[in-house]
Design a protein around this motif. Sequence first.
Motif, PDB file in Angstrom:
ATOM      1  N   ASP A   1       0.871  -1.169   0.000  1.00 46.38           N
ATOM      2  CA  ASP A   1       0.000   0.000   0.000  1.00 46.38           C
ATOM      3  C   ASP A   1       0.910   1.222   0.000  1.00 46.38           C
ATOM      4  N   GLU A   2       1.081   1.818  -1.160  1.00 48.53           N
ATOM      5  CA  GLU A   2       2.016   2.939  -1.315  1.00 48.53           C
ATOM      6  C   GLU A   2       1.638   4.123  -0.431  1.00 48.53           C
ATOM      7  N   THR A   3       0.344   4.353  -0.231  1.00 50.94           N
ATOM      8  CA  THR A   3      -0.080   5.475   0.606  1.00 50.94           C
ATOM      9  C   THR A   3       0.293   5.229   2.059  1.00 50.94           C
ATOM     10  N   MET A   4       0.053   4.013   2.562  1.00 48.65           N
ATOM     11  CA  MET A   4       0.447   3.706   3.939  1.00 48.65           C
ATOM     12  C   MET A   4       1.964   3.781   4.089  1.00 48.65           C
ATOM     13  N   SER A   5       2.688   3.362   3.075  1.00 49.96           N
ATOM     14  CA  SER A   5       4.151   3.469   3.117  1.00 49.96           C
ATOM     15  C   SER A   5       4.577   4.927   3.200  1.00 49.96           C
ATOM     16  N   ALA A   6       3.925   5.803   2.429  1.00 50.24           N
ATOM     17  CA  ALA A   6       4.256   7.233   2.459  1.00 50.24           C
ATOM     18  C   ALA A   6       3.905   7.838   3.825  1.00 50.24           C
ATOM     19  N   ILE A   7       2.787   7.422   4.399  1.00 55.27           N
ATOM     20  CA  ILE A   7       2.411   7.893   5.740  1.00 55.27           C
ATOM     21  C   ILE A   7       3.467   7.460   6.747  1.00 55.27           C
ATOM     22  N   ASN A   8       3.836   6.195   6.712  1.00 59.09           N
ATOM     23  CA  ASN A   8       4.851   5.678   7.645  1.00 59.09           C
ATOM     24  C   ASN A   8       6.198   6.378   7.473  1.00 59.09           C
ATOM     25  N   ASP A   9       6.574   6.663   6.234  1.00 57.84           N
ATOM     26  CA  ASP A   9       7.839   7.369   5.988  1.00 57.84           C
ATOM     27  C   ASP A   9       7.810   8.761   6.612  1.00 57.84           C
TER      28      ASP A   9
END
Length: 164
Positions: A5-13
Amino acid sequence: MTAVDETMSAINDAVTLGRHGDPAAAREQLTTLWDTIGANGDPLHRVSLAHFLADLHEHAADALTWDIRALDAAEALTDDRAQAHHAGLSVRGFYPSLHLNLADNYRRLGAFDTARRHLDAARARLDVLEEDGYGLGVRAGIANVEAALAEYSTERLPTHPSPS
């Protein structure tokens, strides 16, 4: 294998960036991401982003805005969607922390009765949390906010340090 999930990855980053000393950049990244997701986007993305973004704001009114958005998003989130991201997630497990954060924001703004209502809502939902790090952290947060409420304190709690 589950797709990333690219969006969750961006949030986590962005959250990681904030936790490692650059809250301004984290706020900027999360705000830009919010603009992409939109107020009617994926509820998991909205609740996660808003919940974390609230912690990156110094002023309780700004944090409150994001914590309300997180609570609104949780209302639209289903267990199926949450578990598609992580099998162990339950929407019910989000509520104690969401209400705790709202209680703390309202307390810091001097709205003590509203803060108590949200603290009661957090406490009423504790049965869904395990006795693990997350559950113990939420329970400790409730105790800290409760103690501050008893003193009618509007000061930022030392257990919730400034993001700046």
